[in-house]
Scaffold this motif. Structure first.
Motif, mmCIF file in Angstrom:
data_model
loop_
_atom_site.group_PDB
_atom_site.id
_atom_site.type_symbol
_atom_site.label_atom_id
_atom_site.label_comp_id
_atom_site.label_asym_id
_atom_site.label_seq_id
_atom_site.Cartn_x
_atom_site.Cartn_y
_atom_site.Cartn_z
ATOM 1 N N GLU A 193 0.811 -1.220 0.000
ATOM 2 C CA GLU A 193 0.000 0.000 0.000
ATOM 3 C C GLU A 193 0.839 1.263 0.000
ATOM 4 O O GLU A 193 0.333 2.359 -0.275
ATOM 5 C CB GLU A 193 -0.953 0.010 1.206
ATOM 6 C CG GLU A 193 -0.286 0.183 2.562
ATOM 7 C CD GLU A 193 0.260 -1.120 3.136
ATOM 8 O OE1 GLU A 193 0.694 -1.103 4.304
ATOM 9 O OE2 GLU A 193 0.248 -2.146 2.416
ATOM 10 N N PRO B 137 2.202 6.349 -6.285
ATOM 11 C CA PRO B 137 1.377 6.357 -7.489
ATOM 12 C C PRO B 137 2.248 6.146 -8.726
ATOM 13 O O PRO B 137 3.320 6.741 -8.850
ATOM 14 C CB PRO B 137 0.756 7.754 -7.474
ATOM 15 C CG PRO B 137 0.737 8.136 -6.032
ATOM 16 C CD PRO B 137 1.980 7.541 -5.447
ATOM 17 N N ASN C 41 -2.639 -2.171 -7.277
ATOM 18 C CA ASN C 41 -3.986 -1.718 -6.945
ATOM 19 C C ASN C 41 -4.658 -2.625 -5.917
ATOM 20 O O ASN C 41 -5.354 -2.138 -5.019
ATOM 21 C CB ASN C 41 -4.825 -1.597 -8.213
ATOM 22 C CG ASN C 41 -4.384 -0.442 -9.098
ATOM 23 O OD1 ASN C 41 -3.916 0.583 -8.599
ATOM 24 N ND2 ASN C 41 -4.520 -0.590 -10.405
ATOM 25 N N GLY D 134 -2.402 0.416 -3.320
ATOM 26 C CA GLY D 134 -1.715 1.510 -3.999
ATOM 27 C C GLY D 134 -2.527 2.026 -5.163
ATOM 28 O O GLY D 134 -3.685 1.635 -5.369
ATOM 29 N N GLN D 135 -1.902 2.882 -5.956
ATOM 30 C CA GLN D 135 -2.569 3.494 -7.109
ATOM 31 C C GLN D 135 -1.662 3.379 -8.321
ATOM 32 O O GLN D 135 -0.571 3.958 -8.346
ATOM 33 C CB GLN D 135 -2.874 4.963 -6.824
ATOM 34 C CG GLN D 135 -3.465 5.729 -7.993
ATOM 35 C CD GLN D 135 -3.566 7.218 -7.705
ATOM 36 O OE1 GLN D 135 -3.469 7.657 -6.562
ATOM 37 N NE2 GLN D 135 -3.728 8.012 -8.756
ATOM 38 N N ALA D 136 -2.083 2.603 -9.317
ATOM 39 C CA ALA D 136 -1.290 2.437 -10.534
ATOM 40 C C ALA D 136 -2.208 2.428 -11.738
ATOM 41 O O ALA D 136 -3.333 1.930 -11.670
ATOM 42 C CB ALA D 136 -0.482 1.145 -10.479
ATOM 43 N N GLU D 137 -1.721 2.982 -12.828
ATOM 44 C CA GLU D 137 -2.481 2.964 -14.085
ATOM 45 C C GLU D 137 -1.575 2.476 -15.204
ATOM 46 O O GLU D 137 -0.364 2.689 -15.189
ATOM 47 C CB GLU D 137 -3.059 4.332 -14.412
ATOM 48 C CG GLU D 137 -2.062 5.460 -14.548
ATOM 49 C CD GLU D 137 -2.731 6.795 -14.865
ATOM 50 O OE1 GLU D 137 -3.282 6.936 -15.971
ATOM 51 O OE2 GLU D 137 -2.673 7.686 -13.998
#
Length: 256
Positions: free
Chosen positions: A171, A175, A200, A204-207
């Motif tokens: 976590e 990003p 994700n 966490g935050q990933a694209e």
């Protein structure tokens, strides 16, 4: 461009190449630290000069890292030392240590991730970057294509896992933006799919942005002429750089 020594190994002194924002800001600037690709055994710090210039225009200070191309262990040592130097010398450089994005391509993506998620000698948890941009990155060193990349560089499975970002995300992973071509025959794009999904799931935050039919290194400019928007030879350089600009602006350069 300033050349700043950050580490001496034997008779070799490694340098950071630092370029300030094109327009001086009234406060410390956000920074982007770039790690070139080359499978940890080749490549050159100049690879990301074109992308760095674009970020300089956004008000971002950029750092192009020279590291030893003597395998992943040496390269990771240097990657961590370079990030430590940027943070520790941020007042001298004129950058904000809380607004650093680490950017890397291929094996350089693994090096950028090393500064963010791995626990290696001299890793300082207070020196983690605030965000990551990864271009066809190596995220799994525990296998060869199509599962991963680079297992042959390590002594055994445990050694490989120590340097494998996929197995260390949680976590607290910054990003992350990942850009990958679906025709990559060096680092399979599915490894980026798996990586983003795990980040994700971990909180966490990933694209991920996939580019159909594009091969490894597709984001590098292909023309030698000045890079003008609309140049068909530089279509994927332009598309990926615009994604990078969008993400960097949102994550660390919102005040630039």
């Amino acid at each position: 461009m300033r050349e700043i020594p950050y580490r001496t190994i034997g008779n070799r002194t490694l340098l950071l190449r630092v370029s300030p924002p094109w327009e001086a800001a009234g406060s410390p600037a956000p920074a982007a630290v770039f790690y070139h690709g080359g499978g940890w055994v080749k490549g050159h710090w100049t690879q990301f000069e074109p992308q760095a210039a674009r970020l300089n225009a956004l008000g971002v200070l950029t750092v192009l890292v020279e590291y030893r191309t003597e395998g992943p262990v040496a390269a990771n040592e240097d990657a961590v030392a370079a990030m430590n130097a940027v943070v520790e010398r941020s007042p001298e450089l004129g950058c904000d240590p809380s607004r650093i994005v680490a950017i890397g391509g291929s094996a350089g993506g693994q090096l950028a991730l090393a500064t963010a998620v791995l626990k290696l000698p001299n890793t300082n948890p207070d020196h983690r970057p605030a965000a990551l941009v990864l271009l066809n990155p190596v995220t799994n060193t525990a296998g060869e294509f199509p599962v991963g990349f680079g297992r042959n560089h390590f002594n055994d499975d445990d050694h490989a896992l120590r340097y494998s970002p996929l197995q260390h995300v949680d976590e607290n992973t910054p990003p992350t933006l990942v850009l990958h071509g679906t025709a990559d025959s060096a680092v399979h794009h599915q490894s980026s799919v798996e990586f983003v999904e795990k980040v994700n799931r971990s909180g966490g935050q990933a694209e991920l942005v996939l580019y159909d039919d594009q091969r490894h290194g597709f984001f590098n400019p292909r023309s030698t002429e000045p890079r003008q928007p609309g140049n068909p030879d530089d279509e994927y350089f332009e598309r990926t750089t615009q994604e990078m600009e969008r993400f960097v602006r949102r994550m660390v350069a919102n005040n630039a």
